[in-house]
Motif scaffolding. Structure first.
Motif, PDB file in Angstrom:
ATOM      1  N   TYR A 168      21.508   8.069  25.605  1.00 53.51           N
ATOM      2  CA  TYR A 168      22.911   7.702  25.376  1.00 53.51           C
ATOM      3  C   TYR A 168      23.097   6.356  26.055  1.00 53.51           C
ATOM      4  CZ  TYR A 168      28.004   8.056  25.115  1.00 53.51           C
ATOM      5  OH  TYR A 168      29.343   7.833  24.840  1.00 53.51           O
ATOM      6  N   VAL A 169      23.320   5.293  25.261  1.00 54.13           N
ATOM      7  CA  VAL A 169      23.255   3.933  25.785  1.00 54.13           C
ATOM      8  C   VAL A 169      24.596   3.216  25.665  1.00 54.13           C
ATOM      9  CG1 VAL A 169      20.818   3.797  25.191  1.00 54.13           C
ATOM     10  CG2 VAL A 169      22.499   2.909  23.598  1.00 54.13           C
ATOM     11  N   GLU A 171      27.042   0.034  24.962  1.00 51.76           N
ATOM     12  CA  GLU A 171      27.053  -1.056  23.985  1.00 51.76           C
ATOM     13  C   GLU A 171      26.558  -2.359  24.610  1.00 51.76           C
ATOM     14  OE1 GLU A 171      30.953  -1.327  22.370  1.00 51.76           O
ATOM     15  OE2 GLU A 171      30.836   0.597  21.325  1.00 51.76           O
ATOM     16  N   LYS A 172      26.598  -2.449  25.947  1.00 50.16           N
ATOM     17  CA  LYS A 172      26.139  -3.642  26.648  1.00 50.16           C
ATOM     18  C   LYS A 172      24.626  -3.626  26.876  1.00 50.16           C
ATOM     19  CE  LYS A 172      30.504  -3.564  29.223  1.00 50.16           C
ATOM     20  NZ  LYS A 172      31.093  -3.426  30.583  1.00 50.16           N
ATOM     21  N   SER A 173      23.998  -2.492  26.611  1.00 51.24           N
ATOM     22  CA  SER A 173      22.566  -2.345  26.871  1.00 51.24           C
ATOM     23  C   SER A 173      21.733  -3.016  25.787  1.00 51.24           C
ATOM     24  CB  SER A 173      22.197  -0.861  26.942  1.00 51.24           C
ATOM     25  OG  SER A 173      20.803  -0.679  26.935  1.00 51.24           O
ATOM     26  N   ASN A 174      20.580  -3.527  26.161  1.00 50.28           N
ATOM     27  CA  ASN A 174      19.640  -4.089  25.185  1.00 50.28           C
ATOM     28  C   ASN A 174      19.143  -3.033  24.207  1.00 50.28           C
ATOM     29  OD1 ASN A 174      19.778  -6.647  26.374  1.00 50.28           O
ATOM     30  ND2 ASN A 174      18.111  -6.188  27.808  1.00 50.28           N
ATOM     31  N   ILE A 186      12.972   2.204  28.552  1.00 50.01           N
ATOM     32  CA  ILE A 186      14.048   2.393  29.527  1.00 50.01           C
ATOM     33  C   ILE A 186      13.614   2.095  30.959  1.00 50.01           C
ATOM     34  CG2 ILE A 186      15.278   4.054  28.097  1.00 50.01           C
ATOM     35  CD1 ILE A 186      14.038   6.282  29.563  1.00 50.01           C
ATOM     36  N   ALA A 187      12.437   1.513  31.117  1.00 43.81           N
ATOM     37  CA  ALA A 187      11.906   1.251  32.458  1.00 43.81           C
ATOM     38  C   ALA A 187      12.791   0.299  33.261  1.00 43.81           C
ATOM     39  CB  ALA A 187      10.491   0.693  32.355  1.00 43.81           C
ATOM     40  N   HIS A 188      13.472  -0.612  32.586  1.00 43.15           N
ATOM     41  CA  HIS A 188      14.276  -1.616  33.301  1.00 43.15           C
ATOM     42  C   HIS A 188      15.775  -1.413  33.097  1.00 43.15           C
ATOM     43  CE1 HIS A 188      10.543  -3.672  34.140  1.00 43.15           C
ATOM     44  NE2 HIS A 188      10.242  -3.660  32.852  1.00 43.15           N
ATOM     45  N   GLU A 189      16.159  -0.253  32.591  1.00 50.38           N
ATOM     46  CA  GLU A 189      17.573   0.040  32.387  1.00 50.38           C
ATOM     47  C   GLU A 189      18.183   0.707  33.613  1.00 50.38           C
ATOM     48  OE1 GLU A 189      19.853  -0.331  29.762  1.00 50.38           O
ATOM     49  OE2 GLU A 189      18.367  -1.749  29.002  1.00 50.38           O
ATOM     50  N   SER A 238      28.231   0.695  31.892  1.00 50.71           N
ATOM     51  CA  SER A 238      27.008   0.223  31.238  1.00 50.71           C
ATOM     52  C   SER A 238      25.800   1.065  31.648  1.00 50.71           C
ATOM     53  CB  SER A 238      26.737  -1.259  31.527  1.00 50.71           C
ATOM     54  OG  SER A 238      26.240  -1.433  32.835  1.00 50.71           O
ATOM     55  N   GLY A 239      24.606   0.631  31.267  1.00 49.14           N
ATOM     56  CA  GLY A 239      23.400   1.391  31.528  1.00 49.14           C
ATOM     57  C   GLY A 239      23.162   2.458  30.471  1.00 49.14           C
ATOM     58  N   MET A 240      22.446   3.506  30.851  1.00 48.69           N
ATOM     59  CA  MET A 240      22.161   4.595  29.915  1.00 48.69           C
ATOM     60  C   MET A 240      21.922   5.883  30.688  1.00 48.69           C
ATOM     61  SD  MET A 240      18.148   4.389  28.756  1.00 48.69           S
ATOM     62  CE  MET A 240      18.383   5.948  27.899  1.00 48.69           C
ATOM     63  N   THR A 241      21.920   6.984  29.968  1.00 47.24           N
ATOM     64  CA  THR A 241      21.532   8.267  30.528  1.00 47.24           C
ATOM     65  C   THR A 241      20.759   9.019  29.456  1.00 47.24           C
ATOM     66  OG1 THR A 241      22.289  10.195  31.771  1.00 47.24           O
ATOM     67  CG2 THR A 241      23.602   9.561  29.853  1.00 47.24           C
TER      68      THR A 241
END
Length: 313
Positions: A168-169, A171-174, A186-189, A238-241
């Motif tokens: 679940y990401v 909208e600001k995430s790459n 997702i190593a750098h998220e 921001s970010g993800m889970t």
């Protein structure tokens, strides 16, 4: 020696207190103490060391209590035989379920189950895996619903389904521009995680192949046991889970825009009903199993092992 006396010594062993045991058995503390003393006199052995707080069993007391649990378990099967002959389910079924499953599975199951078995009282607690296993072993719970395998020979596992993990990401995430993701993506998220004690935290870290990728020099650390809170943190910060797929089944179109499935092999978790090896209330537990299987999507039950990456505890 009576079954009631055996119930009392098991209660004291479970709660390590004569007062708490009496409350759980719905008797006065003097009544419970008197019955245990009578049992000790009839056996010619002290079951509890009353000089210690919390109260603990003596060496021989531990053996007596272990056998008492077996006797009571077997005695309860007599009631099951009678219920089976009548085709009825009565009494109480006590269930522990992990918080990352409960809010998404139970609403799909409870109404139908209770309508089918109106004489069966269902009592449910949301607990961590560790507490569910402990309360199964001491006889407080009848069964648990959690992620397996547990690698515990004293626990019987009845697999129900395999639930995919999804990203679940923000909208600001790459990653928002990707249609599907991989663990390497997702190593750098910034990854929002459940706090310690929740088995899904360990499963997520296994998916990512790392212990923790957060910047420990920051001034903000957030601990939560709620999947829904993780989602909100992504929405706002921001970010993800990573979420269990059942948690997104009722998402609207806007929310689904933030969901990303993993490339094959997909990471999944096995969800099972767990009991002790010599468990009672088999009919009630089997009925609950059938109702759960009716409630979950077919794809959860039909996943092929070669297409998934299973993560236990």
């Amino acid at each position: 020696m009576t079954l009631v006396q055996l119930e009392y010594i098991i209660a004291v062993d479970t709660y390590r207190s004569f007062v708490a045991a009496a409350e759980k058995c719905f008797v006065t503390q003097p009544t419970l103490s008197m019955q245990i003393q009578k049992l000790e006199e009839s056996l010619g052995a002290k079951i509890f060391d009353r000089s210690r707080q919390p109260v603990v069993p003596t060496e021989i007391g531990e053996k007596i209590i272990h056998q008492a649990r077996i006797v009571l378990t077997e005695s309860k099967k007599i009631t099951e035989i009678v219920q089976h002959s009548r085709g009825e389910l009565e009494g109480t079924l006590k269930v522990g379920i992990i918080p990352t499953v409960a809010p998404y599975l139970l609403p799909r199951v409870l109404s139908s189950f209770m309508q089918q078995f109106p004489k069966l009282q269902l009592q449910i607690w949301e607990y961590t895996t560790e507490r569910i296993i402990h309360e199964l072993k001491v006889g407080i719970l009848d069964c648990g619903i959690l992620s397996t395998p547990l690698h515990d020979n004293s626990i019987q596992e009845i697999p129900l389904f395999y639930e995919t993990f999804v990203g679940y990401v923000s909208e600001k995430s790459n990653l928002f521009e990707k249609k599907m993701i991989s663990p390497e993506d997702i190593a750098h998220e910034k990854l929002w995680l459940l706090n310690e004690g929740h088995c899904m935290r360990g499963q997520v870290l296994n998916i990512c192949h790392f212990k923790h990728n957060q910047d420990t020099s920051g001034t903000f650390e957030y601990n939560t046991g709620s999947v829904e809170t993780l989602k909100r943190m992504v929405d706002i910060n921001s970010g993800m889970t990573i979420l269990p797929e059942m948690s997104i089944l009722d998402y609207d179109e806007e929310q689904l825009l933030r969901v990303r499935y993993f490339k094959a092999p997909e990471p999944v978790r096995e969800i099972s009903i767990v009991t002790t090896q010599n468990y009672v209330k088999r009919q009630a537990i089997q009925a609950l199993e059938k109702e759960i299987l009716k409630a979950v999507p077919d794809r959860f039950k039909n996943k092929k092992k070669k297409d998934i990456m299973e993560f236990g505890l």
